[in-house]
Structures are given as C-alpha cells and as structure tokens.
Design an enzyme around this catalytic site. Structure first.
Site, PDB file in Angstrom:
ATOM      1  N   GLU A 320       0.810  -1.218   0.000  1.00  0.00           N
ATOM      2  CA  GLU A 320       0.000   0.000   0.000  1.00  0.00           C
ATOM      3  C   GLU A 320       0.842   1.267   0.000  1.00  0.00           C
ATOM      4  O   GLU A 320       0.791   2.045   0.947  1.00  0.00           O
ATOM      5  CB  GLU A 320      -0.897   0.001   1.245  1.00  0.00           C
ATOM      6  CG  GLU A 320      -1.730  -1.251   1.405  1.00  0.00           C
ATOM      7  CD  GLU A 320      -2.510  -1.292   2.707  1.00  0.00           C
ATOM      8  OE1 GLU A 320      -3.677  -1.660   2.671  1.00  0.00           O
ATOM      9  OE2 GLU A 320      -1.926  -0.953   3.761  1.00  0.00           O
ATOM     10  N   PRO A 321       1.613   1.497  -1.054  1.00  0.00           N
ATOM     11  CA  PRO A 321       2.421   2.719  -1.063  1.00  0.00           C
ATOM     12  C   PRO A 321       1.551   3.957  -1.311  1.00  0.00           C
ATOM     13  O   PRO A 321       0.680   3.931  -2.179  1.00  0.00           O
ATOM     14  CB  PRO A 321       3.369   2.501  -2.252  1.00  0.00           C
ATOM     15  CG  PRO A 321       2.613   1.581  -3.160  1.00  0.00           C
ATOM     16  CD  PRO A 321       1.759   0.707  -2.278  1.00  0.00           C
ATOM     17  N   ARG A 323       2.925   7.653  -0.154  1.00  0.00           N
ATOM     18  CA  ARG A 323       4.002   8.620  -0.336  1.00  0.00           C
ATOM     19  C   ARG A 323       4.917   8.271  -1.520  1.00  0.00           C
ATOM     20  O   ARG A 323       5.289   9.145  -2.296  1.00  0.00           O
ATOM     21  CB  ARG A 323       4.838   8.656   0.954  1.00  0.00           C
ATOM     22  CG  ARG A 323       5.948   9.673   0.976  1.00  0.00           C
ATOM     23  CD  ARG A 323       6.896   9.376   2.162  1.00  0.00           C
ATOM     24  NE  ARG A 323       6.173   8.966   3.349  1.00  0.00           N
ATOM     25  CZ  ARG A 323       5.790   9.781   4.320  1.00  0.00           C
ATOM     26  NH1 ARG A 323       6.098  11.051   4.269  1.00  0.00           N
ATOM     27  NH2 ARG A 323       5.120   9.329   5.358  1.00  0.00           N
ATOM     28  N   ARG A 360       3.943  19.237   7.777  1.00  0.00           N
ATOM     29  CA  ARG A 360       4.861  18.153   8.109  1.00  0.00           C
ATOM     30  C   ARG A 360       6.112  18.630   8.840  1.00  0.00           C
ATOM     31  O   ARG A 360       6.636  17.929   9.705  1.00  0.00           O
ATOM     32  CB  ARG A 360       5.243  17.356   6.860  1.00  0.00           C
ATOM     33  CG  ARG A 360       4.073  16.556   6.289  1.00  0.00           C
ATOM     34  CD  ARG A 360       4.501  15.566   5.224  1.00  0.00           C
ATOM     35  NE  ARG A 360       5.350  14.524   5.748  1.00  0.00           N
ATOM     36  CZ  ARG A 360       6.670  14.502   5.675  1.00  0.00           C
ATOM     37  NH1 ARG A 360       7.326  15.463   5.055  1.00  0.00           N
ATOM     38  NH2 ARG A 360       7.350  13.515   6.206  1.00  0.00           N
ATOM     39  N   CYS A 391       0.326  32.864  12.372  1.00  0.00           N
ATOM     40  CA  CYS A 391       0.613  33.448  13.677  1.00  0.00           C
ATOM     41  C   CYS A 391       1.127  32.385  14.628  1.00  0.00           C
ATOM     42  O   CYS A 391       0.438  32.003  15.579  1.00  0.00           O
ATOM     43  CB  CYS A 391      -0.643  34.085  14.238  1.00  0.00           C
ATOM     44  SG  CYS A 391      -1.267  35.333  13.146  1.00  0.00           S
ATOM     45  N   GLU A 392       2.323  31.908  14.348  1.00  0.00           N
ATOM     46  CA  GLU A 392       2.852  30.776  15.101  1.00  0.00           C
ATOM     47  C   GLU A 392       4.320  30.694  14.714  1.00  0.00           C
ATOM     48  O   GLU A 392       4.642  30.607  13.528  1.00  0.00           O
ATOM     49  CB  GLU A 392       2.061  29.529  14.658  1.00  0.00           C
ATOM     50  CG  GLU A 392       2.718  28.204  14.874  1.00  0.00           C
ATOM     51  CD  GLU A 392       2.765  27.825  16.333  1.00  0.00           C
ATOM     52  OE1 GLU A 392       1.746  27.935  17.019  1.00  0.00           O
ATOM     53  OE2 GLU A 392       3.853  27.433  16.786  1.00  0.00           O
ATOM     54  N   TYR A 421       0.783  14.001   1.804  1.00  0.00           N
ATOM     55  CA  TYR A 421       0.528  14.517   3.157  1.00  0.00           C
ATOM     56  C   TYR A 421       0.727  16.035   3.276  1.00  0.00           C
ATOM     57  O   TYR A 421       1.065  16.529   4.345  1.00  0.00           O
ATOM     58  CB  TYR A 421       1.386  13.769   4.195  1.00  0.00           C
ATOM     59  CG  TYR A 421       1.172  12.276   4.106  1.00  0.00           C
ATOM     60  CD1 TYR A 421      -0.043  11.723   4.490  1.00  0.00           C
ATOM     61  CD2 TYR A 421       2.144  11.436   3.596  1.00  0.00           C
ATOM     62  CE1 TYR A 421      -0.274  10.362   4.368  1.00  0.00           C
ATOM     63  CE2 TYR A 421       1.924  10.076   3.463  1.00  0.00           C
ATOM     64  CZ  TYR A 421       0.711   9.539   3.852  1.00  0.00           C
ATOM     65  OH  TYR A 421       0.484   8.202   3.723  1.00  0.00           O
TER      66      TYR A 421
HETATM   67  C1  PLP Z   1      -0.569   5.440   5.883  1.00  0.00           C
HETATM   68  C2  PLP Z   1      -0.758   4.065   5.454  1.00  0.00           C
HETATM   69  C3  PLP Z   1      -0.237   3.635   4.243  1.00  0.00           C
HETATM   70  C4  PLP Z   1       0.580   4.515   3.337  1.00  0.00           C
HETATM   71  O1  PLP Z   1       1.745   4.965   3.935  1.00  0.00           O
HETATM   72  P1  PLP Z   1       2.859   5.684   3.032  1.00  0.00           P
HETATM   73  O2  PLP Z   1       3.890   6.070   4.023  1.00  0.00           O
HETATM   74  O3  PLP Z   1       2.193   6.867   2.402  1.00  0.00           O
HETATM   75  O4  PLP Z   1       3.303   4.702   2.030  1.00  0.00           O
HETATM   76  C5  PLP Z   1      -0.486   2.336   3.842  1.00  0.00           C
HETATM   77  N1  PLP Z   1      -1.213   1.493   4.611  1.00  0.00           N
HETATM   78  C6  PLP Z   1      -1.734   1.884   5.787  1.00  0.00           C
HETATM   79  C7  PLP Z   1      -2.537   0.923   6.563  1.00  0.00           C
HETATM   80  C8  PLP Z   1      -1.527   3.161   6.259  1.00  0.00           C
HETATM   81  O5  PLP Z   1      -2.036   3.532   7.431  1.00  0.00           O
END
Ligand code: PLP
Length: 463
Positions: A320-321, A323, A360, A391-392, A421
């Site tokens: 699940e990429p 980023r 971030r 303002c921080e 993000y």
């Molecule tokens: C956040 C998340 C991702 C993606 O993370 P990346 O750092 O963007 O690759 C994949 N799976 C789950 C369950 C997440 O919470």
C-alpha cells in the site's frame, strides 16, 4: 525531538545552526532529479519548467501558493509499482497521501487499487468511477454508516481493526445479505523508521490487534465463525518513510507465523497477506530510496522463504504505497514576500503559505529543500529558513536551506516532494484558503483541485 512536542510549547528558535544540514551545494541553480518530479528542468531563461510549462506562467495563471503535480511522473511511478509486483500481487495506492478524482482515474487507468480510510474518501473514489472491488477500506473507528456504505458498494475488502469491528462488520454484512471479504490488521511489534527498526516495540498504538498474548489468533477465531465475513488475509503496516527492508523481514516472519497457527488450528490457509505501505522517498539529496522493483523482489523473497519454511502455500501479496507514488510528483510553488536577515544567524524568507499547506515540518520535524525557480542566480549562497505567514513561530516550511543572497520579494521559490501529506493535511489556520492542485502534462496545465475561495469559507460560517 519534535518542536511541537516540547512540554513548554513551541521552541521559537534553534538559533544556532544545528549542523545537520550540509555545506551549501556546489551549484545553487542545480535541481537534483532525486527530489524533483521527472519532467522538471530549467529552460533557456533559467525558469523551472514542469510538464513543458514555466512556473512563471503557472504562477500568473493559477496564483501562489499552489501545488504543482507532474501527471506523467505520477502515472510512471504508479505503473512502475504495478509492474514491479506483477500479476501475482496487488498494489493499493494509499489515498490518504493525496486523493482527488483525477488521481483516482489515473490509478484506475494504470491498473492500481485504492485504499481509503473514511466514508468521504470512499465517496471520492466511487464518484470517480473506481471499481468498488478494487477498493480497500481502512480505519480504526469506522462508523456504522461508513461500514454500511462500504459493504453496500461492494468494496473488495474491509480491513478489520478491533474486536468490536469484527462483530459490527459481520452484523451489517449479514443484515444486507452479504458475505464481506475482510482482512484483520494485526500489530506485530515491529516499528520501522527511516534507517532502523525496533523488533520489540510495544504494541502501544491505536491501530490493529496485537499479535502478542494470542489476541490476533483470537480475532481470527471469531472472524472465521461469523457468516457475514469472508476472512481473506492478514494485514500489517509497520511505519513510514522506511528505507531499510529488514523491518519487513521481521514483520513477515511474524505474520507467516500466525498463518501457520491458523492452518494448524483451523485447517485453513488464508490466501492473502498485506504488508502495508511506508516506503520512503527522497526529501533531500541525502535520502536514497529503493526502486519499486527492488522492493517487490525483496518482499516477495521474504514472504516466499517464510512460507516455504512453514510449509504454507505462498499467499498473494499486497502492498500500500502512498508517499512513494505521489510524494515526489509535486512541488509547492510560493512567492517570496519578505526577506529578513538576522545578523550572524540566518535569513528568514517568508512565503505566501506555510503550515496551512505543509504541516509536516511543524508536526514531524520533516526536512525539505527549496530552490529559486523563477530565475537562476550567481549570487553567493545564504543560509535561510523558509517560513509561512501564520501566527505561530513554529510555522516553518524548510528549516535549513541555502538560497542565493540576492533573493528578493516577488521571486518564486519551490519546495519539492510535497505531493504526499501536504494538500491532504492542509488546514484553514488563520482562515487561509487552501491552495489548488494544478496538474501539468505535455505542455498543458489544469486545476484538479481548485483554490478555496472566501465564499467557500464564509459558506460554512452560518452566522
Ligand atoms: C498510511 C498508510 C499507508 C501509506 O503509507 P505511506 O507512508 O504513504 O506509504 C499504507 N497502509 C496503511 C494501513 C496506512 O495507514
């Protein structure tokens, strides 16, 4: 170490150079391809071009600040992930990194699947035509309405995150006369960071069901008993911005251990294993991320080896990429408003955005680089901190960087690797209007998420 985590409140200034940034780069005008989107380069006038368009024109047409996203780069990265894992595995893009309908269509066209973690992310995906069977639904506290919507839509999987949810999803599926494919998210006690991992981390976090104490095995036992659920696999996600694969090795070993227990106890071999996301990208030239094909090879080998040792059929792997696909494809374009030299310290460069479009740095002490993009310059490098207009005093976009000493109000600067993000975590602090996302490709630019307007903001304020 995070600035925001200091018990006395935000620390205003680490006034002296902290020494973790390198010396000024040899050529301030150079654009390191590691941190910039694929089609970025300078034209004959020294102006940064992306997708064949000069940023000066983008600023004129769409205003600043703006996120500029290289569509060709996004598609290429999505494809390289899909190709790396091939037909025997699945790549789910983590929508929380950045989700819009255009992005959903690109993913659909490139053959990727999609993770969502809220009913509204699900709505976005469905409204852009993503086939529901290619959607996975995540989250540690999905509401009944969200679950019902997902089950009714026919999402390919729901990732169960707690004992209550096992019952909740089963009940809703049964009431709809369905059998919902699910995975169980477990925490394996591995916590991965950029360059190291902790194999004995406390499972002290809100996500997942701990493997420790037989809890994950108990969750499996319960899920297998419920008619509304079709348990298809086990899910594990160990961290973010990871470069070192050894954390996955330990995680896979533990997940496969659970699969073996399940086989021994129930006589069932679960067909899938999801290893989550968290693969790192280059935010600065010091980062060296791995290519998708290396990651795919490493993960496949690890799982295959563990399964052979456990005499299990190798399950179908999914990853699940988020980023790693969208992060490098965009930069944030800002206009310089003020340049404030602090004698003997550094120069503060204020831009027309800040923590509202990139939280971030304040939230994670994240590192970024920055470049002057509306022209080149032969001026000497000066040490800068790029700050926003909020303002921080923790409103920092780039903590330490070098820009040419002749930088002046009106110059355009850009911060690369802000595709993930940033827009998805953007806020309206100080009633900032969230910037647009402009997609560029082949000499054409189009807004895929428009800039918020004063009317948008005032419409929510019902007086
Ligand atoms: C956040 C998340 C991702 C993606 O993370 P990346 O750092 O963007 O690759 C994949 N799976 C789950 C369950 C997440 O919470």
């Amino acid at each position: 170490m995070s600035r925001s985590a200091h018990p006395a409140g935000p620390r205003h200034a680490d006034v002296l150079p902290e020494g973790h940034y390198s010396a000024p780069p040899a050529d301030l005008n150079a654009l390191d391809p590691k941190v910039w989107a694929q089609t970025v380069g300078r034209d004959g006038d020294g102006v940064l071009n992306v997708g064949g368009i000069p940023v000066t024109r983008l600023a004129e047409e769409f205003g600043t600040p703006a996120y500029v996203l290289d569509e060709a780069d996004f598609r290429a990265r999505a494809r390289s992930w899909r190709d790396a894992f091939g037909a025997d595995a699945d790549v789910f893009y983590a929508g929380k990194a950045f989700l819009s309908r255009a992005v959903v269509r690109w993913l659909d066209e490139e053959g990727l699947n999609l993770d969502v973690c809220s009913g509204t992310e699900l709505a976005t995906a469905l409204s852009a035509g993503m086939p529901p069977e290619r959607i996975a639904f995540h989250g540690n506290n999905k509401s009944e309405a969200e679950i019902r919507r997902a089950v009714e839509a026919g999402v390919g999987r729901i990732v169960l995150d707690s004992f209550q949810e096992i019952v909740r999803v089963a009940h809703i599926a049964e009431s709809l006369g369905k059998r919902q494919p699910v995975q169980i998210r477990i925490t394996v006690g591995v916590e991965a960071h950029t360059h190291e991992f902790i194999a004995t981390a406390h499972e002290d976090q809100k996500f997942g069901i701990p493997l420790a104490g037989g809890q994950a095995a108990e969750a499996v036992r319960r899920a297998l008993r419920l008619d509304g659920l079709e348990l298809i696999g086990i899910h594990s996600h160990i961290g973010s911005q990871i470069f070192d694969m050894s954390g996955f090795e330990v995680a896979a070993h533990r997940v496969v251990g659970l699969l073996r227990e399940i086989r021994d106890e129930h006589g069932v071999e679960l067909p899938e294993i999801d290893l989550g996301g968290g693969l790192g990208i280059a935010y600065t030239s010091d980062d060296d991320p791995r290519e998708p094909h290396e990651i795919a090879k490493a993960l496949t080998e690890i799982v295959t080896r563990e399964c052979e040792a456990a005499r299990l059929r190798t399950p179908r792997i999914s990853v699940e990429p988020g980023r790693a696909i969208v992060g490098p494809t965009a930069f944030t374009l800002y206009e310089v408003g003020t340049v404030k030299p602090l004698e003997g310290l550094r120069t503060y460069v204020s831009v027309d955005g800040g923590m509202s479009d990139n939280i971030r740095t304040a939230l994670y002490d994240a590192e970024y680089t920055v470049a002057l993009v509306s022209r080149t310059s032969d001026a000497a490098p000066m040490l800068v901190r790029v700050v926003g207009k909020h303002c921080e005093s923790g409103d920092i976009v780039v903590k330490d960087a070098f820009l040419p000493a002749d930088l002046a109000p009106g110059d355009l600067i850009a911060v690369p690797a802000t595709g993930a993000y940033c827009r998805s975590m953007a806020s309206n602090y100080n009633h900032a209007l969230r910037p647009p996302v402009v997609a560029v490709a082949d000499g054409a630019a189009r807004v895929i998420v428009r800039r918020e307007t004063e009317e948008d903001l005032l419409r929510l304020d019902v007086g």
